[in-house]
Design a protein around this motif. Structure first.
Motif, PDB file in Angstrom:
ATOM      1  N   LEU A  72      41.573  34.436  72.632  1.00 44.55           N
ATOM      2  CA  LEU A  72      43.031  34.333  72.479  1.00 44.55           C
ATOM      3  C   LEU A  72      43.394  32.969  71.898  1.00 44.55           C
ATOM      4  O   LEU A  72      44.207  32.865  70.983  1.00 44.55           O
ATOM      5  N   ARG A  73      42.771  31.937  72.441  1.00 45.10           N
ATOM      6  CA  ARG A  73      43.106  30.606  71.944  1.00 45.10           C
ATOM      7  C   ARG A  73      42.768  30.488  70.448  1.00 45.10           C
ATOM      8  O   ARG A  73      43.567  29.978  69.661  1.00 45.10           O
ATOM      9  N   ALA A 102      42.653  32.849  68.277  1.00 40.35           N
ATOM     10  CA  ALA A 102      43.595  33.655  67.495  1.00 40.35           C
ATOM     11  C   ALA A 102      44.950  32.949  67.379  1.00 40.35           C
ATOM     12  O   ALA A 102      45.522  32.835  66.293  1.00 40.35           O
ATOM     13  N   TYR A 103      45.460  32.456  68.494  1.00 37.93           N
ATOM     14  CA  TYR A 103      46.771  31.787  68.439  1.00 37.93           C
ATOM     15  C   TYR A 103      46.698  30.514  67.602  1.00 37.93           C
ATOM     16  O   TYR A 103      47.632  30.207  66.865  1.00 37.93           O
TER      17      TYR A 103
END
Lengths: 287, 287, 287, 287
Positions: free
Chosen positions: C243-244, C246-247
């Motif tokens: 997630l990190r 991707a963000y």
């Protein structure tokens, strides 16, 4: 559903003015609506009544904080009552108190009391609940105040030790709790007005008085800065008696039509459901 | 809390035997407990009453399926009632029906009726709710049956078109619905026993009969395979009347003590909360 | 969604056979589905991971039992995993343990561990959590067993005192806990296999082993009746890292298309959502 | 947890300024925290992603409004993101739209889009979702505006007919929707920038642009008053790929220690959980 009086403003106003009133003990969306329709502006959801009505369980802290918050939300979704709740011991330690404040504030509470009892019942302990130390309780109260987002939310310190610690002990606690910056003191199980006199003299905060054997009247309590006097949970007990009567009649094969005098009419139900407002809404947006 | 009679077995038994009974209309944990204590084995939670008591809203499908399921769960957590529910139109299309069955089955329902009405009220439509086509409804019923996990759960097809489609139309629907394999037919808004005679003659399923202007007695309905006859929701209306009386008394400044004759006693509340069982439990595990 | 292997039967089977396996640490509907698709039959929802993923909070018992049960329900609604959960200390005293068992059983848990720690952190206490007395813990375990409705549900006594009480103390507790009739012993924070040898020799129950500094392999543990070996919560940490990444990519203005190699494809998502089954269902009931 | 920028003020500011940004697609407490930590101020919870992550179900409106609101609440409990949500069709008719606004506003949404599609899929209808009439949609939008309590909450009209109705039809809808007083127009499934040019020229409202085949860049869209450009839901797909990799490694018997490079470290998890703040809090109130 917009209203001019905001619940928390009304609550602050009740605590500020020179009068002592009693709240309507409510327990669900329906009872809150009835109480409001009758004229009440201040409601009360106690932990014991919430446990009774949502779990059919006695007041033994088996209700979770989430379940309690959900019941508050149900009440506040449909009413504009200023809701006073007893959040028991805050459902754990100071961290749990913070979550309790967050969740109950979000659910719409106006006045939130955190009590100084040891809960739930410890192993091998019988008799009345013991009290946490003053240090522990002031930690909880400071945590509650830190967790509050809306400064209008009233945080009250609930003192449950009148019977076990008497006037002196209760006054000592009241002074320590007041120093945390809480907005009110909530004194319960008061059997003797001397407790109230002591707490009143030792602090400057408005008082909320819980049930006990004390028979003092509101007019005696008002000069002592009592602003709210609890007087029990008769409404839910009235509903239960009515339910039992209704079920017994029907169970014995009694005709539903015979029940007319003892039940709310369709018109009353419609009024309670705000049926006219729904009709207006349907005309405005659905036709 | 273990019991020998399982709610769904009792529901199947009620539908199988040669008698017609009426359920207790219940709406929360407390009313369910009172009904059970009085002797009822069959309970009813209607969509209209659930909407009234959890949202204080009229019967306009503004309650969500999740909210309805939560109320069922509250009732079944504390009672052993066989609970008949009207799950309205299944809260959407056939896929929504499947979720409705999953959630209500999990929450503990015994008999679940899916109705053939168009819900919620379509735009620019007034008057009574219209009906979905037979094809759409049988799709929903087959979906409901496919979604069921516990074969004991009773799925009932609820027919709401007696007034709009008369005997012939209702019988045609009843036959089509019966062919899907549902366990019962639930006929509502019955003004004339001819509807029941028609449905009874055309199918072999047990019947559940909803309210209307029909004045037939249970003994006339039993030979037509009627097994359950709804007779309204008086208990919640009785509770409302009692609540209003209580709040009015207190709002006028009436003494709480004067209410004693009209409220349940502490002993009654204790019995309702199973206080003795809790005491036994505390002794067994907490001392 | 019917399946031939029932989660609780599989759990009982896992504890009965002569092998030691590790569960998939899961935390929501999605992770449970992925784990199941990969082949896992046994899942684990720990209190710490539930707190992290539903509240973004550390493992300090600020999650309520209701919130934990809701997360279990989300997992079991969409998977057929046999779910092992650590229900912490049972969220209070023996009465709270009973509610915990009721709610988690209803939510679909297969193996439920109650731990012997004092929780939440008491006032003015720092360092590792202390332990309740053997008497208190056996009261809780007996309460848990009494609250169970489905005899297939596995109740495990979770021992957290290996570090503070060593082999002798842990064995004494294991023997006492085993005598209550629990189905398994769940030993955590094991730094040395001697603890497991001791517990194994002193009892006859299957063992579940929690993380610690111990480096024993499953093949060494199997002869000691270890049936389940926890090995951490890497999957949620892998999701967080992804997630990190991707963000960060998107926040810096990176093109979404460039992310293709590092994200699941539409086809994979469809498979995960059982899209084909939904298409079949729509054809069967909605057309 | 107090913050200086309020989520709804930031949302209003984003719509007012002369720039076009893209939100972080988030789906639970954890992903919201990661997105916020990376720097995002604007989050997006779409109905499709909510359905995927809470129900593991495709985007077929089987998620209930209550379930969607609960997921919003989980996100807003732990983050200060301005959350844009697509509330689908408002979960029913105009009355349901009002409840949707009430619940999502309470849960903490900043920008709420109501779409003009017919949902859920009607019986015997295949292909893309049809559109409701302009009259029905403007009724829903007026209902949404009437239900709003906080004037800062942004209500957006979501137009889903670009493909079926082209520029002319979409512009006609945009003008009619704008006249209801909504705060923004949310145009989705845009394959051609001409749609945006048309809507921009015909109205004065800020625009939110949804995904489609259009390849226009933010700098081309900004002069057309586009303020928010959606760009897909890669983060959840990245998490899924990472989860699958993790579970596959472990299922094959891979060592947990080998996963270190691909998982978040303990320090990262602590930062994400605000572990330091909890430590400070414990010191302040619990010692």
């Amino acid at each position: 559903m917009t209203t001019t009086i905001k619940p928390r403003s009304r609550a602050r106003d009740i605590l500020a003015r020179d009068a002592c009133i009693s709240p309507a003990s409510v327990y669900d969306a329906l009872s809150a609506r009835v109480a409001e329709q009758v004229g009440f502006g201040l409601g009360l959801l106690s932990g014991s009544v919430a446990s009774m009505t949502t779990l059919a369980a006695p007041d033994l802290i088996v209700l979770t904080m989430s379940e309690f918050a959900e019941q508050v939300r149900r009440i506040m979704r449909v009413s504009n009552l200023s809701l006073l709740v007893d959040a028991d011991h805050g459902y754990g330690n100071a961290l749990n108190v913070m979550r309790t404040v967050n969740e109950l504030e979000h659910a719409g509470v106006s006045i939130l009391g955190i009590e100084d009892t040891v809960q739930p019942q410890p192993y091998a302990h019988s008799g009345p609940a013991g009290l946490v130390s003053i240090a522990e309780m002031t930690g909880k109260l400071r945590a509650a105040l830190a967790a509050r987002q809306d400064p209008e939310l009233v945080i009250a310190a609930r003192l449950a030790g009148a019977r076990s610690e008497g006037v002196e002990g209760t006054v000592a606690r009241a002074k320590a709790y007041a120093q945390t910056g809480v907005d009110a003191l909530f004194v319960v199980e008061v059997d003797d007005i001397e407790i109230i006199r002591g707490v009143s003299a030792a602090t400057t905060l408005p008082l909320i008085i819980g049930s006990g054997a004390m028979t003092a009247l509101r007019k005696e309590l008002t000069p002592l800065r009592a602003r709210i006097l609890l007087q029990g949970h008769q409404p839910v007990a009235a509903a239960i008696k009515a339910l039992r009567g209704a079920y017994e009649h029907l169970y014995r094969g009694g005709a539903p039509a015979e029940m007319k005098p003892s039940i709310a009419s369709s018109a009353e139900l419609d009024e309670l459901m705000h049926a006219d407002a729904y009709t207006t809404t349907r005309r405005a947006y659905l036709q």
